[in-house]
Design an enzyme around this catalytic site. Structure first.
Site, PDB file in Angstrom:
ATOM      1  N   ARG A  11       0.811  -1.202  -0.118  1.00  0.00           N
ATOM      2  CA  ARG A  11      -0.227  -0.065   0.071  1.00  0.00           C
ATOM      3  C   ARG A  11       1.051   1.526   0.180  1.00  0.00           C
ATOM      4  O   ARG A  11       2.146   1.418   0.650  1.00  0.00           O
ATOM      5  CB  ARG A  11      -1.157  -0.365   1.374  1.00  0.00           C
ATOM      6  CG  ARG A  11      -2.063  -1.067   1.425  1.00  0.00           C
ATOM      7  CD  ARG A  11      -3.315  -0.555   0.114  1.00  0.00           C
ATOM      8  NE  ARG A  11      -4.328  -1.740   0.595  1.00  0.00           N
ATOM      9  CZ  ARG A  11      -4.212  -1.838  -0.463  1.00  0.00           C
ATOM     10  NH1 ARG A  11      -3.468  -2.865  -1.618  1.00  0.00           N
ATOM     11  NH2 ARG A  11      -5.135  -3.370  -0.966  1.00  0.00           N
TER      12      ARG A  11
ATOM     13  N   HIS B 250      -1.276   0.527  -9.317  1.00  0.00           N
ATOM     14  CA  HIS B 250      -2.026  -0.358  -9.187  1.00  0.00           C
ATOM     15  C   HIS B 250      -2.956  -1.891  -9.448  1.00  0.00           C
ATOM     16  O   HIS B 250      -4.164  -1.927  -9.205  1.00  0.00           O
ATOM     17  CB  HIS B 250      -3.060   0.336  -8.029  1.00  0.00           C
ATOM     18  CG  HIS B 250      -3.573  -1.020  -6.601  1.00  0.00           C
ATOM     19  ND1 HIS B 250      -4.007  -0.618  -6.034  1.00  0.00           N
ATOM     20  CD2 HIS B 250      -3.537  -2.102  -6.217  1.00  0.00           C
ATOM     21  CE1 HIS B 250      -3.903  -1.576  -4.295  1.00  0.00           C
ATOM     22  NE2 HIS B 250      -4.042  -2.175  -4.960  1.00  0.00           N
TER      23      HIS B 250
HETATM   24  P1  NDP Z   1      -1.346 -11.359   4.670  1.00  0.00           P
HETATM   25  O1  NDP Z   1      -2.461 -10.884   5.739  1.00  0.00           O
HETATM   26  O2  NDP Z   1      -1.896 -12.939   4.021  1.00  0.00           O
HETATM   27  O3  NDP Z   1      -0.274 -11.372   5.390  1.00  0.00           O
HETATM   28  C1  NDP Z   1      -0.043 -10.323   6.001  1.00  0.00           C
HETATM   29  C2  NDP Z   1       2.200 -10.735   6.337  1.00  0.00           C
HETATM   30  O4  NDP Z   1       2.321  -9.560   7.308  1.00  0.00           O
HETATM   31  C3  NDP Z   1       2.015 -11.764   7.493  1.00  0.00           C
HETATM   32  O5  NDP Z   1       2.712 -12.799   7.324  1.00  0.00           O
HETATM   33  C4  NDP Z   1       2.263 -10.805   9.117  1.00  0.00           C
HETATM   34  O6  NDP Z   1       2.342 -12.121   9.671  1.00  0.00           O
HETATM   35  C5  NDP Z   1       2.655  -9.994   8.741  1.00  0.00           C
HETATM   36  N1  NDP Z   1       3.192  -8.538   9.058  1.00  0.00           N
HETATM   37  C6  NDP Z   1       1.719  -8.116   9.698  1.00  0.00           C
HETATM   38  N2  NDP Z   1       1.913  -6.708  10.152  1.00  0.00           N
HETATM   39  C7  NDP Z   1       3.125  -6.788  10.596  1.00  0.00           C
HETATM   40  C8  NDP Z   1       3.708  -5.975  11.927  1.00  0.00           C
HETATM   41  N3  NDP Z   1       3.192  -5.809  11.805  1.00  0.00           N
HETATM   42  N4  NDP Z   1       5.039  -6.222  11.507  1.00  0.00           N
HETATM   43  C9  NDP Z   1       5.027  -7.490  10.623  1.00  0.00           C
HETATM   44  N5  NDP Z   1       5.016  -8.495  10.233  1.00  0.00           N
HETATM   45  C10 NDP Z   1       3.561  -7.987   9.609  1.00  0.00           C
HETATM   46  O7  NDP Z   1      -1.988 -10.401   3.932  1.00  0.00           O
HETATM   47  P2  NDP Z   1      -1.801 -10.788   2.314  1.00  0.00           P
HETATM   48  O8  NDP Z   1       0.078 -11.562   2.210  1.00  0.00           O
HETATM   49  O9  NDP Z   1      -2.464 -11.355   1.468  1.00  0.00           O
HETATM   50  O10 NDP Z   1      -1.797  -9.946   1.405  1.00  0.00           O
HETATM   51  C11 NDP Z   1      -0.610  -8.818   2.010  1.00  0.00           C
HETATM   52  C12 NDP Z   1      -1.158  -7.074   1.565  1.00  0.00           C
HETATM   53  O11 NDP Z   1      -0.944  -7.102   0.282  1.00  0.00           O
HETATM   54  C13 NDP Z   1      -2.577  -7.021   0.856  1.00  0.00           C
HETATM   55  O12 NDP Z   1      -2.550  -6.037   2.759  1.00  0.00           O
HETATM   56  C14 NDP Z   1      -2.839  -5.972   0.755  1.00  0.00           C
HETATM   57  O13 NDP Z   1      -2.336  -4.592   0.486  1.00  0.00           O
HETATM   58  C15 NDP Z   1      -1.107  -6.174  -0.540  1.00  0.00           C
HETATM   59  N6  NDP Z   1      -1.842  -6.775  -2.161  1.00  0.00           N
HETATM   60  C16 NDP Z   1      -1.643  -5.422  -3.307  1.00  0.00           C
HETATM   61  C17 NDP Z   1      -2.258  -6.006  -4.301  1.00  0.00           C
HETATM   62  C18 NDP Z   1      -1.206  -5.605  -5.493  1.00  0.00           C
HETATM   63  O14 NDP Z   1      -1.919  -5.571  -6.529  1.00  0.00           O
HETATM   64  N7  NDP Z   1      -0.676  -4.773  -5.528  1.00  0.00           N
HETATM   65  C19 NDP Z   1      -2.911  -7.346  -4.558  1.00  0.00           C
HETATM   66  C20 NDP Z   1      -3.109  -7.577  -3.491  1.00  0.00           C
HETATM   67  C21 NDP Z   1      -2.779  -7.693  -2.317  1.00  0.00           C
HETATM   68  P3  NDP Z   1       2.190 -12.407  10.767  1.00  0.00           P
HETATM   69  O15 NDP Z   1       1.978 -13.740   9.858  1.00  0.00           O
HETATM   70  O16 NDP Z   1       3.529 -13.173  11.677  1.00  0.00           O
HETATM   71  O17 NDP Z   1       0.733 -12.320  10.886  1.00  0.00           O
HETATM   72  C1  OXD Z   2      -6.385  -6.583  -3.032  1.00  0.00           C
HETATM   73  C2  OXD Z   2      -5.662  -5.319  -4.305  1.00  0.00           C
HETATM   74  O1  OXD Z   2      -5.337  -6.180  -1.810  1.00  0.00           O
HETATM   75  O2  OXD Z   2      -6.288  -5.577  -5.101  1.00  0.00           O
HETATM   76  O3  OXD Z   2      -6.933  -7.162  -3.182  1.00  0.00           O
HETATM   77  O4  OXD Z   2      -4.849  -4.476  -3.721  1.00  0.00           O
END
Ligand code: NDP
Ligand code: OXD
Length: 309
Positions: free
Chosen positions: A224, A272
């Site tokens: 993001r 994006h």
């Molecule tokens: P998940 O919730 O599956 O994974 C998030 C990861 O981040 C986990 O490993 C979590 O740790 C870690 N995390 C969260 N908070 C912290 C912190 N404070 N310190 C350290 N590690 C942290 O999310 P996704 O993988 O499904 O998606 C990630 C992001 O990707 C989405 O939130 C979205 O913003 C972005 N996205 C962007 C897209 C694009 O087209 N650009 C498309 C889809 C998603 P733990 O496992 O220990 O909880």
């Molecule tokens: C998502 C994205 O969060 O598209 O799925 O950014």
């Protein structure tokens, strides 16, 4: 009982029709058409107009049409005590992994710089990097980060990742928590951000963190815009501590025309679109949750409201 689709882009009818087609017994409305608000029990949303969720007195579930849910928590008028679900999908994760692989290869082989050279009619061969010499460090080892990490190891990259809790992913060096962040950063050549945007991660890609990367490191932000402090990135690119950055997400989208990223030679931008929910693949999990909601079963892909992701 019915579903309302709320989104401001041009995909509202695509989503409404796909939900309807998946189960014609379910009533599905676009929030733009006249509809019985008190019948709505599930809202399938993506970047909804702030305040719209408060229109539904019997809403029982907010279903994000994407993986991220930061935009839901930003809306203080949302109903607070109902479940929020998000998308967990193999295509969404696979598309992200492929996007990051493409960006990495373009970086290693200077493809973005050659494109600029071509436009300027400049013939200037440059030294390139090899996959085996690059350590990719992924912030966030969730659904997208973990798959990307293991895919990259299969291509021969050295891969490490940092998350909130400890992970075990074959072939990937894992770090967790604040104490292990420094070691993770100082051994990372290409930093990929795949964290959710929460109060804990907002502005995490700042001067203090990015300065801990080795000189000439490259940054890829596909999570993001709110993770990145734009001015700090530009300072570190201009002082040549960082060699470049590839960004897919921004504080304001579309990125305002006057933003310095547009004309920065070492910033490569995509709009994006790294990985997009494919209705064919993700609608079944939304329908399944709608049925579970009606029968009182536990929903899938629930968001933890305390953690914010
Ligand atoms: P998940 O919730 O599956 O994974 C998030 C990861 O981040 C986990 O490993 C979590 O740790 C870690 N995390 C969260 N908070 C912290 C912190 N404070 N310190 C350290 N590690 C942290 O999310 P996704 O993988 O499904 O998606 C990630 C992001 O990707 C989405 O939130 C979205 O913003 C972005 N996205 C962007 C897209 C694009 O087209 N650009 C498309 C889809 C998603 P733990 O496992 O220990 O909880
Ligand atoms: C998502 C994205 O969060 O598209 O799925 O950014």
């Amino acid at each position: 009982m019915a579903i309302v689709v709320i989104r401001q882009d041009n995909k509202i009818d695509v989503w409404k029709n796909a939900l309807q087609k998946a189960d014609s017994s379910i009533k599905v409305y676009s929030y733009l058409e006249s509809h019985p608000k008190d019948e709505i029990t599930m809202a399938v949303i993506w970047k909804h107009p702030t305040g719209t969720l408060a229109n539904y007195p019997n809403l029982k579930c907010i279903a994000s049409a994407g993986a991220g849910v930061d935009y839901i928590f930003e809306d203080n008028t949302r109903p607070k005590n109902i479940p929020i679900t998000r998308i967990v999908d193999t295509f969404l994760a696979g598309d992200m992994s492929e996007h990051i692989l493409s960006v990495l290869l373009a970086y290693l082989k200077n493809l973005n710089i050659y494109k600029l050279d071509q436009v300027a009619h400049v013939w200037e061969p440059k030294s390139y990097l090899r996959i085996k010499d690059v350590t990719v460090g992924i912030l966030g080892l969730g659904e997208l980060g973990a798959l990307t990490a293991s895919d990259l190891t299969r291509f021969g990259f050295k891969v490490q990742g940092w998350s909130r809790s400890k992970k075990n992913i074959e072939g990937v060096r894992t770090f967790f928590g604040a104490d292990e962040q420094q070691e993770f950063l100082k051994t990372t050549n290409v930093l990929v951000c795949l964290l959710p945007l929460t109060t804990a991660t907002e502005g995490i890609l700042n001067k203090e963190l990015l300065s801990q990367l080795p000189k000439n490191a490259y940054v890829i932000n596909v999570a993001r815009g709110g993770h990145l402090v734009d001015e700090d990135l530009i300072d570190l690119l201009d002082s040549v501590h960082l060699s470049g950055a590839c960004l897919d997400v921004y504080h304001t989208e579309p990125l305002p025309k006057t933003h310095p990223f547009w004309d920065h030679k070492r910033v490569h931008m995509t709009p994006h679109y790294a990985s997009v929910s494919d209705t064919n693949s993700v609608i079944p999990q939304i329908i399944e949750n709608y049925k579970r909601l009606n029968s009182g079963e536990k929903l899938q892909n629930l968001v933890d409201s305390d953690k914010g992701y």
